[in-house]
Design a protein around this motif. Sequence first.
Motif, PDB file in Angstrom:
ATOM      1  N   PRO A 387      -2.548   1.797  21.667  1.00 50.21           N
ATOM      2  CA  PRO A 387      -2.749   3.215  22.009  1.00 50.21           C
ATOM      3  C   PRO A 387      -3.732   3.370  23.157  1.00 50.21           C
ATOM      4  N   ALA A 388      -3.413   4.259  24.075  1.00 52.72           N
ATOM      5  CA  ALA A 388      -4.295   4.495  25.219  1.00 52.72           C
ATOM      6  C   ALA A 388      -5.496   5.332  24.837  1.00 52.72           C
ATOM      7  N   SER A 389      -5.422   6.040  23.715  1.00 51.63           N
ATOM      8  CA  SER A 389      -6.536   6.880  23.272  1.00 51.63           C
ATOM      9  C   SER A 389      -6.514   6.975  21.758  1.00 51.63           C
ATOM     10  N   LEU A 390      -7.621   7.434  21.174  1.00 51.18           N
ATOM     11  CA  LEU A 390      -7.688   7.611  19.727  1.00 51.18           C
ATOM     12  C   LEU A 390      -6.686   8.657  19.235  1.00 51.18           C
ATOM     13  N   PHE A 391      -6.341   9.600  20.097  1.00 49.77           N
ATOM     14  CA  PHE A 391      -5.392  10.628  19.694  1.00 49.77           C
ATOM     15  C   PHE A 391      -4.027  10.023  19.373  1.00 49.77           C
ATOM     16  N   GLU A 392      -3.702   8.905  20.064  1.00 49.03           N
ATOM     17  CA  GLU A 392      -2.417   8.246  19.803  1.00 49.03           C
ATOM     18  C   GLU A 392      -2.478   7.317  18.602  1.00 49.03           C
ATOM     19  N   ALA A 393      -3.653   7.126  18.007  1.00 42.60           N
ATOM     20  CA  ALA A 393      -3.779   6.242  16.848  1.00 42.60           C
ATOM     21  C   ALA A 393      -3.278   6.976  15.611  1.00 42.60           C
ATOM     22  N   GLN A 394      -1.972   6.895  15.366  1.00 46.29           N
ATOM     23  CA  GLN A 394      -1.334   7.693  14.324  1.00 46.29           C
ATOM     24  C   GLN A 394      -0.789   6.838  13.180  1.00 46.29           C
ATOM     25  N   PHE A 395      -1.206   5.570  13.069  1.00 46.04           N
ATOM     26  CA  PHE A 395      -0.555   4.643  12.146  1.00 46.04           C
ATOM     27  C   PHE A 395      -0.821   5.009  10.688  1.00 46.04           C
ATOM     28  N   ILE A 396       0.258   5.165   9.916  1.00 45.05           N
ATOM     29  CA  ILE A 396       0.114   5.441   8.480  1.00 45.05           C
ATOM     30  C   ILE A 396       0.968   4.519   7.624  1.00 45.05           C
ATOM     31  N   GLY A 397       1.747   3.596   8.244  1.00 47.97           N
ATOM     32  CA  GLY A 397       2.558   2.696   7.439  1.00 47.97           C
ATOM     33  C   GLY A 397       3.591   1.959   8.270  1.00 47.97           C
ATOM     34  N   GLY A 398       4.419   1.186   7.563  1.00 44.23           N
ATOM     35  CA  GLY A 398       5.451   0.390   8.227  1.00 44.23           C
ATOM     36  C   GLY A 398       6.823   0.690   7.658  1.00 44.23           C
ATOM     37  N   GLN A 399       7.821   0.767   8.544  1.00 43.66           N
ATOM     38  CA  GLN A 399       9.209   0.984   8.131  1.00 43.66           C
ATOM     39  C   GLN A 399       9.963  -0.334   8.221  1.00 43.66           C
ATOM     40  N   ALA A 400      10.611  -0.719   7.130  1.00 44.23           N
ATOM     41  CA  ALA A 400      11.335  -1.986   7.089  1.00 44.23           C
ATOM     42  C   ALA A 400      12.420  -2.017   8.161  1.00 44.23           C
ATOM     43  N   ALA A 401      12.518  -3.153   8.875  1.00 44.57           N
ATOM     44  CA  ALA A 401      13.504  -3.307   9.943  1.00 44.57           C
ATOM     45  C   ALA A 401      14.427  -4.486   9.696  1.00 44.57           C
ATOM     46  N   ALA A 402      14.349  -5.096   8.503  1.00 46.47           N
ATOM     47  CA  ALA A 402      15.187  -6.255   8.192  1.00 46.47           C
ATOM     48  C   ALA A 402      15.594  -6.176   6.729  1.00 46.47           C
ATOM     49  N   PRO A 403      16.757  -6.705   6.377  1.00 45.13           N
ATOM     50  CA  PRO A 403      17.212  -6.678   4.982  1.00 45.13           C
ATOM     51  C   PRO A 403      16.219  -7.379   4.063  1.00 45.13           C
ATOM     52  N   GLY A 404      16.039  -6.823   2.863  1.00 39.70           N
ATOM     53  CA  GLY A 404      15.159  -7.423   1.874  1.00 39.70           C
ATOM     54  C   GLY A 404      13.727  -6.960   1.946  1.00 39.70           C
ATOM     55  N   TYR A 405      13.364  -6.196   2.977  1.00 43.27           N
ATOM     56  CA  TYR A 405      12.004  -5.693   3.116  1.00 43.27           C
ATOM     57  C   TYR A 405      11.962  -4.219   2.727  1.00 43.27           C
ATOM     58  N   ALA A 406      10.799  -3.772   2.210  1.00 45.13           N
ATOM     59  CA  ALA A 406      10.632  -2.381   1.800  1.00 45.13           C
ATOM     60  C   ALA A 406       9.536  -1.733   2.635  1.00 45.13           C
ATOM     61  N   ASP A 407       9.651  -0.432   2.848  1.00 45.56           N
ATOM     62  CA  ASP A 407       8.627   0.308   3.584  1.00 45.56           C
ATOM     63  C   ASP A 407       7.279   0.170   2.875  1.00 45.56           C
ATOM     64  N   PHE A 408       6.205   0.267   3.634  1.00 44.09           N
ATOM     65  CA  PHE A 408       4.888   0.254   3.017  1.00 44.09           C
ATOM     66  C   PHE A 408       4.035   1.366   3.611  1.00 44.09           C
ATOM     67  N   GLY A 409       3.060   1.797   2.823  1.00 42.30           N
ATOM     68  CA  GLY A 409       2.107   2.803   3.272  1.00 42.30           C
ATOM     69  C   GLY A 409       0.691   2.311   3.094  1.00 42.30           C
ATOM     70  N   LEU A 410      -0.275   3.133   3.474  1.00 42.51           N
ATOM     71  CA  LEU A 410      -1.678   2.756   3.379  1.00 42.51           C
ATOM     72  C   LEU A 410      -2.269   3.191   2.050  1.00 42.51           C
ATOM     73  N   ASP A 411      -3.332   2.519   1.659  1.00 43.86           N
ATOM     74  CA  ASP A 411      -4.147   2.965   0.543  1.00 43.86           C
ATOM     75  C   ASP A 411      -5.065   4.058   1.097  1.00 43.86           C
TER      76      ASP A 411
END
Length: 600
Positions: A387-411
């Motif tokens: 991210p070029a700035s803190l405003f772009e720091a929007q990460f809240i989890g991951g979306q599975a992109a391959a078979p057998g994997y599940a989405d994850f979120g943050l604690d």
Amino acid sequence: FGPIALIPPGHVDTVTIGLIGGRNLHNDPYNYVNHLYGHETDSASIAQYYNGLDFSDLIIKADSVIQFYEGGFPHPPLGAPHNFRVAEWAGNFVRLAWSPRQNPALDEYRLFRGTQPGIYDPTPLTPADFRDTVFTDNDVVDNVRYYYVIASIDTADRQGPFSPEIDINTGQPHPPTGLTAVGGNHLVTLDWNDNSENDIAGYAIYRSNWPVPYQVIDSSATSDYIDSDVTNGIIYDYHVAAYDLHGNLSDPSNSHFALPMGFDEGILLINDNIPGTNNPDYDSMAAFYSRILSGYRVTITTDDPVWLVDLAPYSTVIWTHDLIRGRYQFYDFVESNTIFQNYLWAGGNLLLAGPKQLVPLNTTGPYAFDFGSFARNYLNIDSMEYPASLFEAQFIGGQAAAPGYADFGLDTARANRIVYPGAMDVGRLYDIGVFYPHDSNEVIYNYVAAVPESTVMDGRPIAIVHQAERYTTAVLEASLYYMNEPSARQVLQNILSLFGEQVGIEDDRPSMPERTTLSQNYPNPFNALTRIEFTLARECDVRLSIYNIIGQRVAVLWDGPQTAGRHSLIWDAGALPSGLYFARLETPDAAKSVKMVIVK
């Protein structure tokens, strides 16, 4: 100059050198000062300077050198041809070869032979006007050593100096071919091709590990051998030589190196975080990693590896770095040594988990990896973007992109404890970058942003798995510790299954040593740093001292209470001279010593 090949050490060659100098090399030696000096970027001055160049004097002087070179003046005799060697031999012939001399004054080659070093028959073996680069000596007797030299003859019938002498015993076995060395657990397996001679009695096995030179370690009657006197995590070089019934020894075979590794103690997790405002204490982090790795055979440490032997027992290494304010990062480590390159080459697996593992900490925006870099060669990543700035720091989890994997979120509770610079929404992580993988099929997770339209990061890769021929690597830009715990465990299980790690492996390592021991230091010999390990059967006072060969104590590495179990210390002997030293371990129950050698 005339045509000159690269001159090997010990060889002699002759050249003619014309040195042309003087202030009037140009017709106007003040052309530069008058027209260009101080105006080097002005196009008009540049043009005036070049228009004023006149090299006619230089051409006249160069012509005089050429006339000298080609004018019949006496030159020194020609040097011997290079690369003089024995190309092939048997009991009834010796075939010799060399590189041709490229000189118009060459008239012929003369080859001489003797049966004693430095003493040769004055009559050459080669006929008159011989200019080939291969000669076969058929007038030899089996199992006799012959000595050969060669000289060049110029058109004035002058003989130049002899080449370096080469020798060959016509009964000498040929060097073995096809040597391979494969490392295992505390062993190296060697294989090579059988020699064709029918009088071969066996093979001598040579081994080297820096700085120890090649030494004979054993012999074998067959074309294979298992070296079990090795230490896991140390690179060894090998070659073999054949010997016959007459005691003749061949030249060495090709060399081959091997790296024995244990890979028998499961997973090593290196916790490279530091407790502080965001990360909890080490015990809390260790408890978290133990829970998400429950059922695996795992060792958790906060120590960075010093040598390859530190990684040798483990089939998988997980390097965690949950926030950029950790004490270290993988990028700094791989920039300064090749431990992980060798570890992966030997067949280990590596998972990097956490942000900014592969780039300098101050990186923002895109970052391209050079050819030959660790990220490009071993992780198959072309570049990254942050991210070029803190405003772009929007990460809240991951979306599975391959078979057998599940989405994850943050604690959310853990993420909310993070102190962000400036006003930031809680429940997200900053400094999570995205990859530009070399192969998009290797992506397993993509970036999920809290406000997708506010950042270019959303939907782009944050985790990949690269399966190479010898190893598997994975990079997870997101932090394990700040995921919700069930997701972190599931992400790890999916990746570790590709590494071949299985849940439910029993840990049969003894919980406590039965006796006090002092192990041989490694590496040994060593240049400056070496590791000394010892085990204690019970908690007690310990002194670990270093003595020189005349009994003077030169260092005390530990003097005080120590817990039961295995311990290791690094000794930096950089200020001491080469020589033999002793490490001595003293406890109330025992005293142990080992020899150590410093080589500088």
